[in-house]
Design a protein around this motif. Structure first.
Motif, PDB file in Angstrom:
ATOM      1  N   ARG A 178       8.175 -15.047   6.958  1.00  0.00           N
ATOM      2  CA  ARG A 178       8.038 -13.782   6.801  1.00  0.00           C
ATOM      3  C   ARG A 178       7.764 -12.929   5.414  1.00  0.00           C
ATOM      4  NH1 ARG A 178      11.019  -9.519  10.488  1.00  0.00           N
ATOM      5  NH2 ARG A 178       9.022 -10.953  11.624  1.00  0.00           N
ATOM      6  N   MET A 179       6.997 -11.835   4.914  1.00  0.00           N
ATOM      7  CA  MET A 179       6.807 -11.873   3.798  1.00  0.00           C
ATOM      8  C   MET A 179       6.358  -9.607   4.138  1.00  0.00           C
ATOM      9  SD  MET A 179       3.967 -12.183   0.611  1.00  0.00           S
ATOM     10  CE  MET A 179       2.536 -11.463   1.413  1.00  0.00           C
ATOM     11  N   LEU A 180       6.992  -9.414   3.021  1.00  0.00           N
ATOM     12  CA  LEU A 180       7.133  -8.057   3.054  1.00  0.00           C
ATOM     13  C   LEU A 180       6.904  -7.269   1.603  1.00  0.00           C
ATOM     14  CD1 LEU A 180       9.969  -9.023   4.858  1.00  0.00           C
ATOM     15  CD2 LEU A 180      10.026  -5.956   4.471  1.00  0.00           C
ATOM     16  N   VAL A 181       5.383  -6.702   1.827  1.00  0.00           N
ATOM     17  CA  VAL A 181       4.839  -5.777   0.563  1.00  0.00           C
ATOM     18  C   VAL A 181       4.428  -4.628   0.502  1.00  0.00           C
ATOM     19  CG1 VAL A 181       2.688  -7.008   0.915  1.00  0.00           C
ATOM     20  CG2 VAL A 181       3.307  -6.319  -1.239  1.00  0.00           C
ATOM     21  N   PRO A 182       4.922  -3.483  -0.353  1.00  0.00           N
ATOM     22  CA  PRO A 182       4.353  -2.336   0.317  1.00  0.00           C
ATOM     23  C   PRO A 182       2.835  -2.242  -0.545  1.00  0.00           C
ATOM     24  CG  PRO A 182       5.840  -2.579  -1.897  1.00  0.00           C
ATOM     25  CD  PRO A 182       5.832  -3.749  -1.434  1.00  0.00           C
ATOM     26  N   VAL A 183       2.610  -0.959  -0.224  1.00  0.00           N
ATOM     27  CA  VAL A 183       1.166  -0.608  -0.291  1.00  0.00           C
ATOM     28  C   VAL A 183       1.395   0.933  -0.298  1.00  0.00           C
ATOM     29  CG1 VAL A 183      -0.151  -2.229   0.427  1.00  0.00           C
ATOM     30  CG2 VAL A 183       0.134  -0.022   1.907  1.00  0.00           C
ATOM     31  N   TYR A 184       0.255   1.444  -2.019  1.00  0.00           N
ATOM     32  CA  TYR A 184       0.765   2.719  -2.339  1.00  0.00           C
ATOM     33  C   TYR A 184      -0.480   3.182  -1.727  1.00  0.00           C
ATOM     34  CZ  TYR A 184       0.854   6.791  -4.803  1.00  0.00           C
ATOM     35  OH  TYR A 184       0.051   7.940  -5.627  1.00  0.00           O
ATOM     36  N   SER A 185      -0.501   4.551  -1.571  1.00  0.00           N
ATOM     37  CA  SER A 185      -1.890   5.615  -0.857  1.00  0.00           C
ATOM     38  C   SER A 185      -1.768   6.827  -2.014  1.00  0.00           C
ATOM     39  CB  SER A 185      -1.874   5.819   0.521  1.00  0.00           C
ATOM     40  OG  SER A 185      -2.900   6.574   0.532  1.00  0.00           O
ATOM     41  N   ASP A 186      -2.792   7.020  -2.532  1.00  0.00           N
ATOM     42  CA  ASP A 186      -2.655   8.119  -3.374  1.00  0.00           C
ATOM     43  C   ASP A 186      -2.900   9.377  -2.811  1.00  0.00           C
ATOM     44  OD1 ASP A 186      -3.452  10.169  -5.397  1.00  0.00           O
ATOM     45  OD2 ASP A 186      -4.216   8.940  -6.673  1.00  0.00           O
ATOM     46  N   PRO A 187      -1.936  10.000  -2.712  1.00  0.00           N
ATOM     47  CA  PRO A 187      -2.605  11.588  -1.730  1.00  0.00           C
ATOM     48  C   PRO A 187      -3.633  12.017  -1.669  1.00  0.00           C
ATOM     49  CG  PRO A 187      -0.147  11.568  -2.779  1.00  0.00           C
ATOM     50  CD  PRO A 187      -0.804  10.725  -3.343  1.00  0.00           C
ATOM     51  N   ARG A 188      -3.811  12.538  -3.911  1.00  0.00           N
ATOM     52  CA  ARG A 188      -4.969  12.995  -3.806  1.00  0.00           C
ATOM     53  C   ARG A 188      -7.101  12.340  -3.981  1.00  0.00           C
ATOM     54  NH1 ARG A 188      -2.394  12.375 -10.406  1.00  0.00           N
ATOM     55  NH2 ARG A 188      -2.970  10.172  -8.931  1.00  0.00           N
ATOM     56  N   GLU A 212       0.273 -12.642  11.632  1.00  0.00           N
ATOM     57  CA  GLU A 212       0.148 -11.162  12.158  1.00  0.00           C
ATOM     58  C   GLU A 212       0.822 -10.112  10.936  1.00  0.00           C
ATOM     59  OE1 GLU A 212       3.481  -8.725  15.086  1.00  0.00           O
ATOM     60  OE2 GLU A 212       3.538 -10.731  14.998  1.00  0.00           O
ATOM     61  N   VAL A 213       0.562  -9.208  10.964  1.00  0.00           N
ATOM     62  CA  VAL A 213       0.180  -8.273   9.468  1.00  0.00           C
ATOM     63  C   VAL A 213       0.486  -6.897  10.212  1.00  0.00           C
ATOM     64  CG1 VAL A 213      -0.216  -7.009   7.793  1.00  0.00           C
ATOM     65  CG2 VAL A 213      -0.753  -9.223   7.904  1.00  0.00           C
ATOM     66  N   TRP A 258       4.587  -0.009   4.280  1.00  0.00           N
ATOM     67  CA  TRP A 258       4.802  -1.844   3.859  1.00  0.00           C
ATOM     68  C   TRP A 258       4.158  -2.118   4.681  1.00  0.00           C
ATOM     69  CZ3 TRP A 258       8.309  -4.389   0.659  1.00  0.00           C
ATOM     70  CH2 TRP A 258       9.104  -2.828  -0.033  1.00  0.00           C
ATOM     71  N   LEU A 259       3.600  -3.458   4.685  1.00  0.00           N
ATOM     72  CA  LEU A 259       2.564  -4.413   5.361  1.00  0.00           C
ATOM     73  C   LEU A 259       3.952  -6.095   5.372  1.00  0.00           C
ATOM     74  CD1 LEU A 259      -0.333  -4.970   3.552  1.00  0.00           C
ATOM     75  CD2 LEU A 259      -0.271  -3.766   5.567  1.00  0.00           C
ATOM     76  N   ILE A 260       4.030  -6.380   7.003  1.00  0.00           N
ATOM     77  CA  ILE A 260       5.059  -7.110   7.268  1.00  0.00           C
ATOM     78  C   ILE A 260       4.521  -8.561   7.647  1.00  0.00           C
ATOM     79  CG2 ILE A 260       7.434  -7.329   8.779  1.00  0.00           C
ATOM     80  CD1 ILE A 260       7.193  -5.524   6.628  1.00  0.00           C
ATOM     81  N   ALA A 261       4.236  -9.105   6.968  1.00  0.00           N
ATOM     82  CA  ALA A 261       3.044 -10.242   7.524  1.00  0.00           C
ATOM     83  C   ALA A 261       4.416 -11.777   7.795  1.00  0.00           C
ATOM     84  CB  ALA A 261       2.621 -10.949   6.225  1.00  0.00           C
TER      85      ALA A 261
END
Length: 270
Positions: A178-188, A212-213, A258-261
């Motif tokens: 398994r791999m865990l990695v965060p992704v950011y979404s700029d609300p602007r 699977e992600v 977070w993307l959990i792969a």
């Protein structure tokens, strides 16, 4: 003279945002609509939006940017920030909704590898939560120490993953489960661009050999976990099987998820 309604409509169509007062005043005095279109499509904002909607992440992934990130990753032994963060993207916020339940606490496992800024602090918290679990922090020396074949790899920044694939792909290949990695979404930014960035990140993770992600987040000050959606690899490399998760409205979705792969997909899609 161009009407303000026309200029505003062109801004929305081409730049994904409403015209600011200065831009509205400037383009209303343009000689033709074609001139407004030519001017807006020549802006960095238009190029950034086009890249995002075409499937290229808004965060730079050009070879020179990746090379610089890889250099900083190696120099900092996987414990320092790779690139300067936008002011609105405080990296510690991603860890505030890290889904702890996705990290295997079984001391019989091959352990956990943690990379990135705040990796030392995150590892300390993991040791407190899962005594006896083997936890490694930072990068082993390339060519001297073989990467630890960890069950789980946790990165504290998505850009760290791209730089790691550039300079130390062996670290990713060594992940067993398994791999865990965060992704950011700029609300602007417009919602369609944020969605495209997340899709790009998801496809990149699938391309690293994860079947699977899932996209999840943990509610702040709680252990409750929200599952946004899942995707599964298919024999057609360009097609992912998508499965919706919990019903989550945009307003309640944090800027970091977070993307959990997983290397092997679950038998029953969640």
């Amino acid at each position: 003279m161009i009407s303000s309604e026309t200029v505003d409509a062109l801004y929305l169509a081409l730049l994904g945002q409403r015209a600011d007062p200065d831009g509205l005043a400037f383009w209303c005095s343009a000689p033709s609509v074609e001139g407004v279109i030519a001017g807006l499509t020549a802006t960095d904002r238009y190029r950034s939006r086009t890249r995002a909607l075409a499937g290229a992440s808004a965060s730079s992934s050009a070879p020179d940017a990746l090379a610089q990130g890889a250099w900083r990753l190696q120099l900092g032994r996987g414990l320092m920030e790779l690139i300067d963060l936008p002011q609105a993207a405080a990296p510690h916020l991603a860890l505030e909704n890290l889904p702890w339940a996705e990290i295997d606490p079984d001391p019989r496992s091959e352990g956990v590898e943690v990379l990135g800024r705040y990796a030392t602090e995150l590892a300390a918290e993991l040791r407190r939560r899962a005594p006896g679990t083997l936890i490694q922090v930072g990068l082993p020396n390339a060519g001297v120490t073989a990467p630890h074949a960890a069950d789980t790899l946790i990165l504290t920044r998505y850009d760290d993953l791209r730089a790691l694939q550039w300079c130390r792909p062996d670290m990713i290949r060594a992940v067993r489960r398994r791999m865990l990695v965060p992704v950011y979404s700029d609300p602007r930014r417009p919602a369609d661009e944020c969605a495209a960035d997340r899709e790009t990140a998801r496809r990149f993770v699938h391309g690293l050999g994860f079947v699977e992600v899932r996209q999840v987040f943990r509610r702040r000050h709680s252990e409750d976990q929200v599952h946004i959606d899942s995707t599964y690899s298919t024999p057609d490399l360009d097609t992912l099987q998508a499965v919706p998760g919990d019903r989550v409205d945009r307003a309640s979705t944090p800027v970091w998820t977070w993307l959990i792969a997983d290397r092997i997909g679950s038998e029953t899609p969640r």
